[in-house]
Design a protein around this motif. Structure first.
Motif, PDB file in Angstrom:
ATOM      1  N   GLU A  79      69.447  47.010  69.293  1.00  0.00           N
ATOM      2  CA  GLU A  79      70.213  45.766  69.530  1.00  0.00           C
ATOM      3  C   GLU A  79      69.283  44.558  69.656  1.00  0.00           C
ATOM      4  OE1 GLU A  79      70.930  48.275  72.648  1.00  0.00           O
ATOM      5  OE2 GLU A  79      71.107  49.215  70.688  1.00  0.00           O
ATOM      6  N   GLU A  80      68.023  44.812  70.002  1.00  0.00           N
ATOM      7  CA  GLU A  80      67.082  43.690  70.149  1.00  0.00           C
ATOM      8  C   GLU A  80      66.482  43.281  68.807  1.00  0.00           C
ATOM      9  OE1 GLU A  80      63.960  44.732  73.015  1.00  0.00           O
ATOM     10  OE2 GLU A  80      65.370  46.170  73.830  1.00  0.00           O
ATOM     11  N   PHE A  81      66.751  44.052  67.769  1.00  0.00           N
ATOM     12  CA  PHE A  81      66.125  43.762  66.473  1.00  0.00           C
ATOM     13  C   PHE A  81      66.931  42.687  65.758  1.00  0.00           C
ATOM     14  CE2 PHE A  81      64.810  44.346  62.099  1.00  0.00           C
ATOM     15  CZ  PHE A  81      63.443  44.514  62.243  1.00  0.00           C
ATOM     16  N   SER A  84      68.377  39.112  60.989  1.00  0.00           N
ATOM     17  CA  SER A  84      68.396  37.865  60.205  1.00  0.00           C
ATOM     18  C   SER A  84      66.963  37.410  59.911  1.00  0.00           C
ATOM     19  CB  SER A  84      69.180  36.776  60.950  1.00  0.00           C
ATOM     20  OG  SER A  84      68.438  36.376  62.086  1.00  0.00           O
ATOM     21  N   TYR A  85      66.000  37.912  60.689  1.00  0.00           N
ATOM     22  CA  TYR A  85      64.603  37.541  60.452  1.00  0.00           C
ATOM     23  C   TYR A  85      64.001  38.331  59.289  1.00  0.00           C
ATOM     24  CZ  TYR A  85      60.097  35.546  61.697  1.00  0.00           C
ATOM     25  OH  TYR A  85      58.924  34.846  61.672  1.00  0.00           O
ATOM     26  N   GLN A  86      64.626  39.445  58.924  1.00  0.00           N
ATOM     27  CA  GLN A  86      64.156  40.264  57.788  1.00  0.00           C
ATOM     28  C   GLN A  86      65.333  40.466  56.841  1.00  0.00           C
ATOM     29  OE1 GLN A  86      61.130  40.743  57.384  1.00  0.00           O
ATOM     30  NE2 GLN A  86      60.197  40.753  59.412  1.00  0.00           N
ATOM     31  N   PRO A 115      51.532  43.998  59.047  1.00  0.00           N
ATOM     32  CA  PRO A 115      51.690  43.986  60.507  1.00  0.00           C
ATOM     33  C   PRO A 115      52.754  42.989  60.977  1.00  0.00           C
ATOM     34  CG  PRO A 115      49.372  43.848  59.910  1.00  0.00           C
ATOM     35  CD  PRO A 115      50.149  43.704  58.635  1.00  0.00           C
ATOM     36  N   GLY A 116      53.449  43.374  62.036  1.00  0.00           N
ATOM     37  CA  GLY A 116      54.340  42.430  62.724  1.00  0.00           C
ATOM     38  C   GLY A 116      55.753  42.333  62.183  1.00  0.00           C
ATOM     39  N   VAL A 117      56.096  43.153  61.161  1.00  0.00           N
ATOM     40  CA  VAL A 117      57.433  43.007  60.570  1.00  0.00           C
ATOM     41  C   VAL A 117      58.488  43.888  61.257  1.00  0.00           C
ATOM     42  CG1 VAL A 117      56.597  42.230  58.311  1.00  0.00           C
ATOM     43  CG2 VAL A 117      56.892  44.685  58.746  1.00  0.00           C
TER      44      VAL A 117
HETATM   45  P1  ADP Z   1      54.795  46.377  63.128  1.00  0.00           P
HETATM   46  O1  ADP Z   1      54.892  47.740  63.675  1.00  0.00           O
HETATM   47  O2  ADP Z   1      55.488  46.205  61.820  1.00  0.00           O
HETATM   48  O3  ADP Z   1      53.399  45.849  63.100  1.00  0.00           O
HETATM   49  P2  ADP Z   1      56.212  45.690  65.537  1.00  0.00           P
HETATM   50  O4  ADP Z   1      57.396  46.539  65.424  1.00  0.00           O
HETATM   51  O5  ADP Z   1      55.140  46.127  66.471  1.00  0.00           O
HETATM   52  O6  ADP Z   1      55.583  45.403  64.096  1.00  0.00           O
HETATM   53  O7  ADP Z   1      56.672  44.219  65.909  1.00  0.00           O
HETATM   54  C1  ADP Z   1      55.824  43.278  66.561  1.00  0.00           C
HETATM   55  C2  ADP Z   1      56.582  42.640  67.713  1.00  0.00           C
HETATM   56  O8  ADP Z   1      57.623  41.825  67.210  1.00  0.00           O
HETATM   57  C3  ADP Z   1      57.246  43.647  68.622  1.00  0.00           C
HETATM   58  O9  ADP Z   1      57.245  43.134  69.927  1.00  0.00           O
HETATM   59  C4  ADP Z   1      58.672  43.739  68.080  1.00  0.00           C
HETATM   60  O10 ADP Z   1      59.587  44.086  69.096  1.00  0.00           O
HETATM   61  C5  ADP Z   1      58.905  42.340  67.591  1.00  0.00           C
HETATM   62  N1  ADP Z   1      59.755  42.282  66.385  1.00  0.00           N
HETATM   63  C6  ADP Z   1      59.370  42.491  65.126  1.00  0.00           C
HETATM   64  N2  ADP Z   1      60.361  42.264  64.260  1.00  0.00           N
HETATM   65  C7  ADP Z   1      61.420  41.911  65.007  1.00  0.00           C
HETATM   66  C8  ADP Z   1      62.772  41.540  64.698  1.00  0.00           C
HETATM   67  N3  ADP Z   1      63.217  41.440  63.429  1.00  0.00           N
HETATM   68  N4  ADP Z   1      63.590  41.234  65.739  1.00  0.00           N
HETATM   69  C9  ADP Z   1      63.150  41.281  67.008  1.00  0.00           C
HETATM   70  N5  ADP Z   1      61.890  41.613  67.347  1.00  0.00           N
HETATM   71  C10 ADP Z   1      61.021  41.917  66.384  1.00  0.00           C
END
Ligand code: ADP
Ligand code: MG
Length: 252
Positions: A79-81, A84-86, A115-117
């Motif tokens: 639910e926290e994801f 709309s950002y992806q 990273p960061g997606v």
């Molecule tokens: P990755 O594993 O792809 O490097 P992460 O899952 O660790 O990325 O995400 C990095 C941070 O950003 C985490 O704190 C994660 O909860 C948050 N985050 C990433 N994408 C989203 C999203 N679309 N909505 C909410 N939080 C996100």
């Protein structure tokens, strides 16, 4: 009947409830009995209330225990994801997978992308749902997993470890590709993948596209043997959007 002074029965009730580990009933039965008297609840409904409270708390505890055992680095919820950002990520398919049918079909989920997606976030949140559904789940970073595999081989416990890992309902392996694996480690990794193949699901996250997996395992033959099995029944996702970490930085 519901006097505040200690009844003769009380120490016995407490003793029996304690030995049956019915801690919630033990905590609540007196206050619930007072409420039952006030609201004229039947004996049956009073008992039902208490038993329900105990069952709910046991379910909660067993789920929390599963989540603890799984070893998630953080707790992230679906639910926290913010989908709309992806926007190129197939939200419908992710929500469908969160119903966990892929587990009974022993299919894998693979999240690829920079990273960061949100790869780890998605892997954790599906893992938590699996814990809530009473599944056996383990989360490993690739480094933790390979260290565990190597250590178990050194101590002669590899086959026990592989058996245990193959019995899990869901094995999550995070960050494949950040470090190159030695030939030895790649071969242990292959044994694990082969053991779970068509038996149990995995979620794997990687920053490397499949074409570069040969480099991770330093051996194209092993890499393609691993990929063959992982991809045969799988849901691969390529997440190429912006880093969510950057979003947070830019908003500051
Ligand atoms: P990755 O594993 O792809 O490097 P992460 O899952 O660790 O990325 O995400 C990095 C941070 O950003 C985490 O704190 C994660 O909860 C948050 N985050 C990433 N994408 C989203 C999203 N679309 N909505 C909410 N939080 C996100
Ligand atoms: Mg990650």
């Amino acid at each position: 009947m519901f006097a505040k002074t200690k009844s003769k029965a009380e120490p016995k009730i407490e003793y029996y409830l304690r030995s049956l580990t019915l801690h919630i009933i033990r905590q609540n039965y007196k206050i619930e009995s007072e409420n039952a008297a006030k609201t004229k609840l039947s004996y049956e409904d009073y008992l039902l209330r208490l038993v329900e409270q105990e069952v709910l708390s046991k379910i909660d505890r067993s789920i929390n225990r599963r989540i603890q055992i799984a070893g998630f680095p953080q707790l992230k919820r679906l639910e926290e994801f913010d989908f709309s950002y992806q926007p190129q990520l197939d939200e419908k398919l992710i929500l469908e997978l969160a119903k966990l049918n892929f587990l009974s079909e022993a299919k894998n989920i693979i999240f690829l992308g920079p990273p960061g997606v949100g790869k780890t976030h998605l892997a954790i949140s599906i893992g938590i749902i699996a814990c809530q559904m009473r599944k056996r789940v383990m989360f490993y970073s690739t480094q933790q997993l390979t260290q565990t595999l190597v250590a178990s081989e050194v101590s002669g416990n590899l086959s026990t470890l592989l058996d245990n890992l193959s019995r899990l309902d869901l094995l999550i392996i995070d960050e494949l590709g950040y470090l190159e694996l030695s030939k030895k480690t790649a071969s242990l990794f292959f044994q694990l993948v082969a053991k779970r193949y068509e038996k149990g699901s995995m979620i794997i996250t990687s920053n490397k596209p499949f074409e570069e997996w040969g480099q991770i395992f330093q051996d194209d033959v092993v890499a393609s043997a691993i990929l063959d099995r992982l991809l045969h029944h799988s849901y691969p996702f390529l997440i190429q959007g912006k880093s969510f970490r950057m979003k947070n930085l830019l908003n500051k």
